[in-house]
Design an enzyme around this catalytic site. Sequence first.
Site, PDB file in Angstrom:
ATOM      1  N   ASP A   1      -8.438   2.623  -4.669  1.00  0.00           N
ATOM      2  CA  ASP A   1      -7.112   3.200  -4.494  1.00  0.00           C
ATOM      3  C   ASP A   1      -6.261   3.024  -5.740  1.00  0.00           C
ATOM      4  OD1 ASP A   1      -7.614   3.989  -1.846  1.00  0.00           O
ATOM      5  OD2 ASP A   1      -7.035   2.032  -1.066  1.00  0.00           O
TER       6      ASP A   1
ATOM      7  N   ARG B   1      -7.939  -5.213   1.775  1.00  0.00           N
ATOM      8  CA  ARG B   1      -6.518  -5.536   1.687  1.00  0.00           C
ATOM      9  C   ARG B   1      -5.947  -5.908   3.052  1.00  0.00           C
ATOM     10  NH1 ARG B   1      -4.317  -0.343  -1.256  1.00  0.00           N
ATOM     11  NH2 ARG B   1      -2.298  -1.342  -0.848  1.00  0.00           N
TER      12      ARG B   1
ATOM     13  N   ARG C   1     -14.484   4.795  -3.716  1.00  0.00           N
ATOM     14  CA  ARG C   1     -13.157   5.181  -4.176  1.00  0.00           C
ATOM     15  C   ARG C   1     -12.247   3.961  -4.199  1.00  0.00           C
ATOM     16  NH1 ARG C   1     -12.317  10.362  -0.094  1.00  0.00           N
ATOM     17  NH2 ARG C   1     -14.116  11.586  -0.811  1.00  0.00           N
TER      18      ARG C   1
END
Length: 264
Positions: free
Chosen positions: A52, A216, A50
């Site tokens: 974001d 991140r 997935r």
Amino acid sequence: MPTFKLTLAYDGTGFVGWQRQASGTSIQGLLEDAFRELDGRDVPVTGAGRTDAGVHALGQVAGVTIARVMDAASLVSAINARLPDAVRLLDAVEVAETFHARFHARAKTYRYRIWNDALLSPFERLYAWHVPAPVLDVDTMTAAAALIEGRHDFAAFQAAGTETRSSERIVFSSSVHGPSGDEHGRRGRSAGLQACRGALIAYEVSGSGFLRHMVRNIIGTLVEVGRGRRPVEWVSEVLASKDRGRAGPTAPAEGLFLVRVEYD
């Protein structure tokens, strides 16, 4: 019914991410809508992972099984005709019906882009994190990035409040690429249009899998080192702490790209 391994590229700007959600446009939702129109029935599409909201992909992988018999080239053409320009099906390969895009993935590679100069090119604003000052020390960031490699518990780098069965992952490679210290310094002191040309720094990481916001949060931590706020060894301390509060800030989504997903 044929099963296909799909390879996709997309500009994540304006999308809610890969996963279909109750509101907003997702990449998965666009694909499932396209396959429903093509196949005349609901067709689930399973992604390798997935991404974001705002995150991009150069080589996302997904799996799909359709009732309609067609060759891979025709499938690519038919699906692209039903997708917006920001999403492209690059390739389709017929595979065994047991193929699972997520569970069979052996490695994933992500790239994060930082624009470290006084001015941000308007052509980079959706595809890089603008860190205007100070000039980041690429050498110390490189040394810190190497400490990420190996098998670790990455709890300190996962999104706060995330619940996972295990936060242990293997990072195969972790590296920072950018201009040399002297070149970077000259660019950082430049002005006007010259500054707009300069100092792209890229972080690339490959691993067995990644926790939510893991890349991140790692890059946010490396930037703290590059700014001189923390020593290189701090990264090891953060890893050992398993405490999200000890790591650096979460870097913006727009600089992150899923580069490729590898299978045996």
